[in-house]
Design an enzyme around this catalytic site. Structure first.
Site, PDB file in Angstrom:
ATOM      1  N   ASP A   1       6.471   6.086  -2.810  1.00  0.00           N
ATOM      2  CA  ASP A   1       6.092   4.677  -2.921  1.00  0.00           C
ATOM      3  C   ASP A   1       4.573   4.616  -3.050  1.00  0.00           C
ATOM      4  OD1 ASP A   1       5.954   5.645  -0.219  1.00  0.00           O
ATOM      5  OD2 ASP A   1       5.617   3.598   0.464  1.00  0.00           O
TER       6      ASP A   1
ATOM      7  N   GLU B   1       6.220   4.960   2.944  1.00  0.00           N
ATOM      8  CA  GLU B   1       5.034   5.434   3.650  1.00  0.00           C
ATOM      9  C   GLU B   1       3.957   4.365   3.713  1.00  0.00           C
ATOM     10  OE1 GLU B   1       1.253   7.504   4.535  1.00  0.00           O
ATOM     11  OE2 GLU B   1       1.711   6.306   2.776  1.00  0.00           O
TER      12      GLU B   1
ATOM     13  N   ASP C   1      -1.709   9.656  -4.661  1.00  0.00           N
ATOM     14  CA  ASP C   1      -1.090   9.183  -3.418  1.00  0.00           C
ATOM     15  C   ASP C   1       0.271   8.595  -3.715  1.00  0.00           C
ATOM     16  OD1 ASP C   1      -0.623   8.318  -0.844  1.00  0.00           O
ATOM     17  OD2 ASP C   1      -2.008   6.627  -0.934  1.00  0.00           O
TER      18      ASP C   1
ATOM     19  N   HIS D   1       5.715  11.339  -0.272  1.00  0.00           N
ATOM     20  CA  HIS D   1       6.277   9.986  -0.478  1.00  0.00           C
ATOM     21  C   HIS D   1       6.040   9.536  -1.910  1.00  0.00           C
ATOM     22  CE1 HIS D   1       2.474   7.615  -0.425  1.00  0.00           C
ATOM     23  NE2 HIS D   1       2.043   8.600   0.336  1.00  0.00           N
TER      24      HIS D   1
END
Lengths: 509, 509
Positions: free
Chosen positions: A123, A188, A154, A121
């Site tokens: 975002d 996410e 992340d 992901h």
């Protein structure tokens, strides 16, 4: 059948040992990656610079822009890219907001090669310098061997490590060892709305020819030792409502003459776990899988810093002293936590109220092979029994607002064997085989819907600071991760081929 | 001494029986009150029309205006009036607000007469037609024998009934039977800030020659039978804090390996009361006064509608079935109520958190002759014992943020005897002798600081709807209350004189 399996295992082992040191091809790849570090950092810097914060609706445009940048990058690699629309969401002010699209991409369609689908992901969690960041969160900044920036770990860093690995094959004009698929989302951090439906919708088309699914959205257990994640706990949440009337009462006027609902609730909640953390609900441990010698060994070899984990938690003393017991109770045994009470007084200060309707909330982390329906029945039965013994005139209602099954992968299958081999090649050691005590729905969702092999394949940084200030990926993990993924492509291709040969042997025999 | 007391009791009994039917003087007074009903209603209407809501700072001016109107009325009766300033209070926006003044008034200074001080308040709870009022809350409206309006019962009606009673003596040019003092405030609905300090400051001057203090700010227990209130319960509030670390933890990551603070807290809270509502803290009942035969009889004669009280509470079943037990457990026995938990999850929905610092809140209603320090020690000792048996690594801290002693008056003293006599004259029956289970600080505050006899002397309307929509005082109770107060003046004067004669007898003997 047993014979075939043994042959396959033998072939797998052979494949693995052959990659315990890098081959010439691998060395060529590693060299390319080392020589292009600056380019790979430049791209990560460009991606981190996009404030693709999905939590704040005002930044949705930035998430969409991030998805478009990633789509262009995949197209440049030769991938076919679809930007799947997920519809709109309703904002608190009533306005509807177009959700950022999700990337579905494909690169290669050779039926002789395995197809590996990568999930990631792009975002991120919100971040502001004022939150306590030492550098601007959206300006990737290198310091002491770490690359600081929101999304570095992340999950922009790992997504790019995978793409960089693919790009390396293309740049070196090497044959792609596998067919690639990509599913990359931009929601996410807000719970992946629409993702489950999309996987179901695309199951017959996009996922039909996928062999393996890799997720790289978690962390190692230590900063030094690579890890593979093969399980997550499930959970079942309970609401225990005790109601005594229609409105809260004054404890001066009614204290001493009524059965206070919160007294019943406290007694029910107090019956759930004992001092040692053991769940007191009869039968709850019946279906917990028995610890095998093989599994037991996994815990012994895991590198886990008990004192460090205590420091992270801020807790002085754990329920267990030794590493194995701690890990097993985090990962492979159920636990019960009481979260709080709705309907009672919860503010600072004092209010001498008798709350008339209180809802206790607790959850049980589920592990293989606990069954949600059975656990729900056991808990309800137990609470109702205890409540009936109190002869309270209040009304009890137990409900389950949320539940999720645990996820457990077979760590002896091709996917994990390939990843272990690649780790041995790149890091010269075997990985920690780890689980996660929390309920990460993504792996379970892919496995349950597509029935494919799923692996969580982190590339490092136990101290990445995901969701926190000063998030980072270490420079070393970014590039070792890129090498790891490239090596993994070769490894899974080789094992897959061996598997198919074994399968052909079986057919011709 | 015993002889003297017996003589006094005899005189008191004689005084009481002589007033069991109205005298000529009393009939003259009653006639005046009946003839001037319209005027008395007109004044109440004027007073209700002032939106003297002390809860909303923007209406402070109206409270001040109300105090000035009342001051003028008392001055018109010949009273000396002081508007005591209470200073300023800080508003949430940082501005300071001049608090409405408090009335201290005196009428008569005859050393031969007893001095009766009346406490009341003229501020009201907020009210808006849209809240569900059938009539405009600030327009006194008569319907079905009731006078509807905000403050009609709480407390403008009773304050005016007292003033009307005084006025009746003046209008009829009768000798005032007693010296009057008035303490009338405008901040009762916001907790009477400054009142305790003022009583202490004025104790040597204003209160030094006061013999009796009368408060008329509560209700009868039934709509039909008059009542006198002679006691309120005290209370002691406890904060039970259990802390396990510095920050909340995720139940997936840490569930199963830590001693969760809320599990300790729930066990502590569960040890406080049993199913029958009995407090389990050792020694807690040791100092509760023993039920005498005399006191027991009081409960038997009280008119109390158990079913009606159940309906008010919205609760289907009480802990006790018979009236006496219910009343005793509301008024003369301690009770323990758990109010809630601070620091845990309390919102709707679910959050799988392990709260790391939780504060349980409970309170015990205290009754004579429980001692705050002893109870505090007993509770702390008990909780610490239970906690230490759990061998939890968490930290326990028990504190007492708030406590208040119970109030109990001697119902055989002159003040109560006079009121009982007046009730017999006006209503032809004996009053319910009642207490209040809640902690009303006002009576205790006056009694403790001034050491004078204090009585709570309601004039009716169990269904007055104080603090609620459609607040009212019945027309009948407004005028019967006025007659009751006037009769009480005569009664207390007579008994006081008899007391002094007895005292003189003792001196001369």
């Amino acid at each position: 059948m047993i014979l075939i399996v043994s042959v396959v295992m033998l072939l797998l082992e052979a494949g693995r040992s052959s990659s315990s040191s890098a081959s010439g091809l691998e060395n060529q790849i590693f060299q390319y990656i080392d020589l292009h570090q600056n380019e790979f950092i430049k791209i990560l810097k460009e991606w981190v610079a996009v404030e693709s914060d999905s939590v704040q609706p005002r930044l949705t445009q930035e998430v969409t822009r991030m998805m478009e940048i990633a789509a262009a990058r995949l197209q440049a690699l030769g991938a076919t890219v679809e930007l799947a629309q997920l519809g709109t969401s309703q904002l608190p002010d009533g306005q509807s907001l177009l959700l950022p699209p999700l990337i579905l991409a494909e690169l290669g369609k050779d039926p002789q090669k395995p197809t590996v689908c990568f999930y990631g992901h792009l975002d991120v969690q919100p971040a502001k310098k004022e939150d306590g960041w030492e550098t601007d969160p959206y300006t990737l900044t290198e310091s002491d061997g770490n690359l600081y920036g929101r999304g570095a770990s992340d999950n922009k860093g790992p997504v790019l490590a995978w793409i960089n690995a693919v790009e390396t094959f293309k740049a070196l004009k090497l044959d792609m060892p596998v067919n690639f698929k990509f599913i990359i989302e931009g929601l996410e951090e807000v719970g992946s709305p629409g993702l489950e439906k999309l996987i179901k919708d695309k199951n017959q088309l996009f996922f039909s020819d996928v062999d393996y699914i890799v997720i790289s959205d978690n962390l190692w257990l230590s900063n030094r030792k690579p890890a593979l994640t093969y399980g997550t706990r499930g959970s079942i949440c309970f609401f225990v409502e005790v109601q005594g009337g229609e409105r809260d009462l004054h404890s001066g006027t009614f204290g001493g003459i009524i059965h206070e609902p919160i007294t019943d609730l406290i007694a029910l909640l107090d019956s759930l776990v004992d001092i040692s953390g053991r769940i007191l609900i009869p039968g709850i441990y019946d279906d917990v899988s028995i610890l095998t010698e093989e599994e037991k060994k996994l815990y012994e070899s895991v590198e886990f810093d008990v004192e460090g984990h205590k420091n992270i938690s801020g807790v002085k003393k754990f329920l267990y002293d030794n590493k194995e017991e701690i890990l097993m109770n985090m990962w492979r045994y159920p636990s019960l936590s009481i979260h709080g009470i709705e309907g009672a007084f919860h503010e600072p200060g004092i209010k001498t109220v008798i709350p008339i309707r209180v809802i206790g909330k607790f959850s049980i982390r589920l592990v293989p092979h606990m069954n949600i329906s059975i656990v729900e029945h056991q808990v309800k039965q137990y609470l109702e029994d205890i409540f009936s013994k109190r002869s309270s005139p209040n009304k009890l209602m137990v409900s389950v607002p949320l539940s999720a099954v645990p996820w457990l992968a077979d760590i002896n299958n091709t996917l994990y064997t390939a990843a272990k081999g690649a780790i041995k090649t790149v890091f010269g050691q075997d990985p920690d085989m780890i689980r996660d005590g929390s309920t990460i729905p993504i792996a379970r969702m892919f496995q349950n819907i597509t029935k494919k092999s799923v692996m969580m394949f982190p590339i490092g940084d136990a101290d990445a600071g995901e969701h926190s200030q000063n998030e980072k990926i270490s420079r070393s993990n970014y590039f070792q991760g890129t090498k790891l993924f490239a090596t993994f492509f070769l490894e899974i291709a080789k094992l897959h081929e061996q598997l198919q040969e074994a399968s052909t042997m079986k057919t011709t025999n």
